[in-house]
Structure formats: C-alpha cells, structure tokens
Design an enzyme around this catalytic site. Structure first.
Site, PDB file in Angstrom:
ATOM      1  N   ARG A 127       0.931  -1.309   0.040  1.00 36.81           N
ATOM      2  CA  ARG A 127       0.071   0.093  -0.043  1.00 36.81           C
ATOM      3  C   ARG A 127       0.926   1.262   0.245  1.00 36.81           C
ATOM      4  O   ARG A 127       0.723   2.172  -0.649  1.00 36.81           O
ATOM      5  CB  ARG A 127      -0.842   0.022   1.148  1.00 36.81           C
ATOM      6  CG  ARG A 127      -1.641   1.258   1.275  1.00 36.81           C
ATOM      7  CD  ARG A 127      -2.456   1.260   2.844  1.00 36.81           C
ATOM      8  NE  ARG A 127      -1.584   1.116   3.976  1.00 36.81           N
ATOM      9  CZ  ARG A 127      -0.957   2.396   4.535  1.00 36.81           C
ATOM     10  NH1 ARG A 127      -1.225   3.362   3.829  1.00 36.81           N
ATOM     11  NH2 ARG A 127      -0.202   1.821   5.466  1.00 36.81           N
ATOM     12  N   ARG A 145      12.179  -5.288   5.767  1.00 38.93           N
ATOM     13  CA  ARG A 145      11.315  -5.905   6.609  1.00 38.93           C
ATOM     14  C   ARG A 145      12.203  -6.065   8.188  1.00 38.93           C
ATOM     15  O   ARG A 145      13.129  -5.572   8.229  1.00 38.93           O
ATOM     16  CB  ARG A 145      11.587  -7.467   6.173  1.00 38.93           C
ATOM     17  CG  ARG A 145      10.335  -7.740   4.948  1.00 38.93           C
ATOM     18  CD  ARG A 145       8.838  -7.744   5.156  1.00 38.93           C
ATOM     19  NE  ARG A 145       8.743  -8.526   6.234  1.00 38.93           N
ATOM     20  CZ  ARG A 145       8.625  -9.809   6.559  1.00 38.93           C
ATOM     21  NH1 ARG A 145       8.790 -10.688   5.395  1.00 38.93           N
ATOM     22  NH2 ARG A 145       8.498 -10.482   7.535  1.00 38.93           N
ATOM     23  N   ARG A 151      14.751  -2.135  11.749  1.00 42.87           N
ATOM     24  CA  ARG A 151      14.348  -1.045  10.547  1.00 42.87           C
ATOM     25  C   ARG A 151      15.289   0.329  10.981  1.00 42.87           C
ATOM     26  O   ARG A 151      15.943   0.730  10.066  1.00 42.87           O
ATOM     27  CB  ARG A 151      12.935  -0.626  10.398  1.00 42.87           C
ATOM     28  CG  ARG A 151      12.340  -1.916   9.761  1.00 42.87           C
ATOM     29  CD  ARG A 151      10.770  -1.504   9.276  1.00 42.87           C
ATOM     30  NE  ARG A 151      10.055  -2.748   9.615  1.00 42.87           N
ATOM     31  CZ  ARG A 151       8.884  -2.697   8.661  1.00 42.87           C
ATOM     32  NH1 ARG A 151       8.530  -1.740   7.943  1.00 42.87           N
ATOM     33  NH2 ARG A 151       8.002  -3.712   8.887  1.00 42.87           N
ATOM     34  N   CYS A 240      -3.281  -8.030   3.858  1.00 36.21           N
ATOM     35  CA  CYS A 240      -2.484  -7.011   4.189  1.00 36.21           C
ATOM     36  C   CYS A 240      -1.323  -7.055   3.014  1.00 36.21           C
ATOM     37  O   CYS A 240      -0.292  -6.436   3.041  1.00 36.21           O
ATOM     38  CB  CYS A 240      -1.964  -7.246   5.585  1.00 36.21           C
ATOM     39  SG  CYS A 240      -1.523  -8.995   5.977  1.00 36.21           S
TER      40      CYS A 240
END
Length: 308
Positions: A127, A145, A151, A240
């Site tokens: 998205r 990921r 991250r 998702c």
C-alpha cells in the site's frame, strides 16, 4: 484474582501492546500472563510479505494456540488480521485507536517526501509503495522487513534515506524524534485497522471472561470504525499483502469510510467514500461500489503480479 494468558508476538512493539492490554485488564481486577512466540512473519525476513503468503502470517500460530486452549486471548495489531477468521475464533475487543496516519522517519530532518531529490524509501507495505509511486514518483521504494528496532538500524546503516511507518508503532516505541513528516490521512489513507489493538479469543472461552475482557479493553467508537473497515475488507476479499486501504471516522454517531484499491505502480486508484450509521452496512456498501468501479479486476491483476 483470575489470571488471563495473553498470547503475543515476541517483538518489542507486540510486547508493549500485550502489557498495555494487561494494564487494561488490571482495571477490572484481572491478572495477566504474557505468552510470547515468534510467528512465521517474524522468522522469514528475506522475502516480502506478499511472497510468503501473508494471509495470517503474523496471526496463525497464535490462533492455533487459542483453539488448543493454550492461551485465553491473543492480541494483534488490528491491521495484521486477515479479513476472514476461523469459525472457532472471534474478535471480542478493539482498544482505543492511536492516531492512524503514516509517518516518514529519517536521520536527516530535511528528508521528507516533498523533496525533489530522489530518495530511497524503506517500506514492506505494498500500500505504501503504491501511494509513494502515485504521489511521489521521484522516490524509489526499497524492501524493509523486520521490527522497528531492526529497521531503524538499517536506516542508520544507510540501507535507505528514509522510512515509511505507522505512527502508532513509532509512538509506542518512543521513536518520534526521527519523524520528519506526518502524512495526511486523506492522501496516504491507512491500512484497515491501523492504530488499534484487536483482542481475539476462542468462541468457546467462558462468556464471563469474555465479558470482563471486553469491558476492560473495548473502545466503542474505535470498534465501530474498525468493524466498518473490516466488513469492507471482507467483501473486497483483500488482505495486508495487497494495496487496499480503508479508514473510517466517527462523528456525531455517524461513520464516514474512505477506501480504495491502488495498482502496484500507483497509476490506477479506485476510490470511494460514504457515510452511514451501521458499520456492517457501510463497509459492504463501499466495497460493492468499489467492485462496481473495477476493484475485483484490479485485485486479480495485482495478485497475478505478486504471484499470490
């Protein structure tokens, strides 16, 4: 004191959420025990979610534990839940929603999506990738990921110039100092359920325990919004791993639902919004209009492109 066994993922954010749920339970005189596990989605970090079959990738192990009676409830980030649940399980509460918008994080305060200079933007969300391509095609999305701490280390190591994340997790993990931009809910419409914690149980759980958990944890306004969003997702048969978005707000007992589907390249954007008072009816109405506008054909094309 009755002790409630709370199943959760073993990440720092998930554990924060589990203890938050536990604190809510304590307001009703309940004790709690955390049962933490590592899910498939946490173990496989070298592939995108869309490549590992993301339906239930963060939830199915916890759901199996619910069915086996190994835990009483499971807490999930509501945005990680599949649109359809096993018949043996149900959602019994949604915690009050955190601010639901996406944010940009960077070590350089000047790095925002408005930058004309091309940036490498870290994200694991189809998205967010699609919205990035749609509104800011000068930037390049790079796969990112792992949990928030992982991250952040990748950002510090130079794997990307900035990252796109949900504000809720960033806030809960006290990483707000890295935020360089809050994105508009109207422009970067969130994922269904973003910002709330969903409480799941077995249908067979003692009704008196369900009732007290719900009393402790459920936020009615959030529940109305999330039920509208989840009915939308169920009727679209989204998930998702595909760029479906949906966000409902409640004002004066009236719901407004903004939703749509983006092509992976961000070029095609099928959008609709509507108002209503019944979450289930509103979610279905918006989904049916999106389907009328071509959402199912676009989702079929996206799944073919993703190989899912």
């Amino acid at each position: 004191m009755k002790t409630i066994r709370i199943g959760t993922r073993n990440s720092a954010l998930a554990l924060w959420q589990a203890h938050h749920v536990g604190a809510l339970l304590a307001t009703q005189g309940l004790g709690y025990e955390i049962v933490a596990i590592t899910t498939k989605g946490d173990q496989i970090l070298d592939r995108s979610l869309s490549k590992i079959g993301s339906k239930g990738v963060f939830t199915e192990e916890l759901e199996a534990m619910l069915c086996a009676g190994e835990i009483d409830i499971a807490q999930h980030s509501a945005k990680d839940l599949p649109s359809h649940l096993p018949v043996e399980l149900e959602l019994i509460a949604f915690t009050e929603r955190e601010a639901a918008q996406d944010v940009v994080l960077s070590l350089d305060p000047a790095k925002t999506l408005a930058s004309s200079a091309p940036l490498r933007i870290g994200t694991s969300s189809t998205r967010r990738r699609a919205f990035l391509s749609h509104f800011y095609p000068q930037h390049t999305a790079v796969e990112m990921r792992g949990n928030l701490q992982t991250r952040l280390e990748k950002l510090k190591n130079g794997d990307c110039d900035a990252m796109l994340l949900a504000y809720a997790g960033v806030h809960r993990m006290e990483m707000e100092s890295y935020i360089t931009q809050h994105l508009s809910l109207v422009q970067f419409v969130p994922a269904v359920g973003q910002g709330s914690v969903a409480i799941q149980s077995a249908v067979s759980l003692d009704p008196s325990i369900k009732a007290v958990v719900r009393k402790a944890c459920n936020h009615p306004t959030t529940e109305a919004a999330l039920l509208a969003e989840r009915h939308l997702l169920a009727h679209l048969e989204g998930g998702c791993s595909v760029p479906v978005y949906g966000h409902a707000v409640v004002k004066d007992n009236q719901l407004t639902l903004h939703a749509g589907v983006l092509s992976l390249d961000g070029i095609e954007n099928i959008y609709h919004s509507a108002e209503g008072s019944d979450p289930a009816i509103l979610g279905k109405e918006v989904a049916m209009e999106l389907i009328h506008l071509g959402a199912h054909q676009l989702l079929r094309k996206i799944r073919q492109q993703l190989g899912s």
